[in-house]
Design an enzyme around this catalytic site. Structure first.
Site, PDB file in Angstrom:
ATOM      1  N   HIS A  99      44.322  36.026  35.230  1.00  0.00           N
ATOM      2  CA  HIS A  99      43.452  36.597  36.262  1.00  0.00           C
ATOM      3  C   HIS A  99      44.284  37.353  37.297  1.00  0.00           C
ATOM      4  CE1 HIS A  99      40.261  36.840  39.327  1.00  0.00           C
ATOM      5  NE2 HIS A  99      41.226  36.515  40.179  1.00  0.00           N
ATOM      6  N   GLU A 100      45.392  36.763  37.714  1.00  0.00           N
ATOM      7  CA  GLU A 100      46.238  37.438  38.706  1.00  0.00           C
ATOM      8  C   GLU A 100      46.863  38.700  38.121  1.00  0.00           C
ATOM      9  OE1 GLU A 100      45.891  36.623  41.640  1.00  0.00           O
ATOM     10  OE2 GLU A 100      44.934  34.691  41.268  1.00  0.00           O
ATOM     11  N   HIS A 103      44.650  41.646  38.478  1.00  0.00           N
ATOM     12  CA  HIS A 103      44.774  42.391  39.733  1.00  0.00           C
ATOM     13  C   HIS A 103      45.912  43.408  39.664  1.00  0.00           C
ATOM     14  CE1 HIS A 103      41.720  40.242  41.862  1.00  0.00           C
ATOM     15  NE2 HIS A 103      42.332  39.079  41.784  1.00  0.00           N
ATOM     16  N   HIS A 107      45.676  47.448  40.076  1.00  0.00           N
ATOM     17  CA  HIS A 107      46.560  48.223  40.953  1.00  0.00           C
ATOM     18  C   HIS A 107      47.140  49.417  40.200  1.00  0.00           C
ATOM     19  CE1 HIS A 107      49.952  47.994  44.216  1.00  0.00           C
ATOM     20  NE2 HIS A 107      49.270  49.121  44.256  1.00  0.00           N
TER      21      HIS A 107
END
Length: 228
Positions: A99-100, A103, A107
Site C-alpha cells: 500500500h505504501e 503512494h 508520486h
C-alpha cells in the site's frame, strides 16, 4: 449553542465510528499478521520488488519503530515501514508494505489527487492550527467576521481530508492489483489483503466524516447568527 448544537449528536456518532475503526484496523492487522503469505516474502521484500518493477530503483525503504507507523515520505521519496511490517512474512505485512509503495507509484505518475494533496499541505498546515483559534474568538467575542474566517480556514482542512480519501483508496487498489499480478499473494489470500486495507481505509473515512459534520455545524451556527 456551541456546546449543545443539534449536529453534536451526529458528531458523537461519527466519533464512535472513528474509535471503532481504529480498533478494527488494529485487530484486523493483528489477525492477519499471524497468517504467513504463500510467497514467503517479508514486507520489505514485497515493497522492494514492487518498487523495482515500477522503475523506482532509487526509492529506499527504511524500518521505523512502532506499529502501524508505515508511510511514504514524498519529500525525501522514502518508503518507511514499521518493524512488524518490514521484517515479517505475513499477509498483513505485505499488504501494508505494498500500500505504501502504491503512494510512491502515485508520486511517480503524478496522480492528480496526490498532486493536489501535496500542494495543499503547506496551506493546510497553517490553517488547521489557526482555524480553532478564530472559531473560538468568533464565538467568544460574537464577531461574525472572525467566525467566517475560521470557517474558511477550517474548510481547507476538511478539503484536505476529503482529497486524502481517493488517494488512499487508489493506493490500496494499485497494491492489490500488482500483488496478485506479480504473484506476491495467491487469489485465495486476496481476501485477507482486502480486509487489512479496507480496515485501514475506514479510519480515513471516519476522520473525514467528523470534520465534515463539524464544518456543517459551524456553517449552520454562522447562518443562524446572520439571520438574527
Amino acid at each position: 449553542m456551541l456546546l449543545f448544537h443539534p449536529m453534536d449528536f451526529l458528531i458523537l456518532i461519527a466519533f464512535a465510528v472513528s474509535i471503532w475503526a481504529q480498533f478494527r484496523v488494529k485487530s484486523t492487522f493483528n489477525r492477519w499478521a499471524q497468517v504467513e503469505n504463500s510467497s514467503g516474502m517479508t514486507g520489505y521484500d514485497a515493497a522492494r520488488r514492487m518498487l523495482d518493477q515500477n522503475g523506482l530503483y532509487d526509492v529506499p525503504i527504511e524500518a521505523v519503530p512502532g506499529t502501524l507507523s508505515d508511510h511514504y515520505d514524498p519529500i525525501h521519496r522514502v518508503v518507511r515501514l514499521s518493524e512488524p511490517v518490514y521484517y515479517e512474512r505475513s499477509i498483513a505485512a505485505v499488504s501494508v508494505a505494498c500500500h505504501e509503495v502504491g503512494h510512491a507509484i502515485q508520486h511517480k505518475v503524478n496522480y492528480p489527487m496526490l498532486v493536489a494533496r501535496h500542494r495543499m499541505f503547506p496551506l493546510v498546515n497553517i490553517t488547521s492550527g489557526v482555524a480553532p483559534l478564530l472559531l473560538l474568538a468568533g464565538f467568544f467575542f460574537q464577531m461574525s467576521g472572525l467566525l467566517l474566517l475560521g470557517i474558511i480556514f477550517f474548510s481547507a482542512a476538511v478539503a484536505f481530508q476529503l482529497i486524502t480519501l481517493p488517494v488512499e483508496f487508489n493506493a490500496s487498489n494499485r497494491a492489490r492489483e500488482l500483488m496478485v499480478a506479480e504473484g506476491f499473494i495467491s487469489n485465495e489470500e486476496e481476501r485477507g489483503v482486502a480486509k487489512v486495507l479496507n480496515a485501514a481505509a475506514l479510519t480515513y473515512v471516519a476522520a473525514a466524516l467528523i470534520s465534515l459534520l463539524e464544518l456543517l455545524k459551524y456553517i449552520m451556527i454562522f447562518t443562524n447568527r446572520r439571520e438574527e
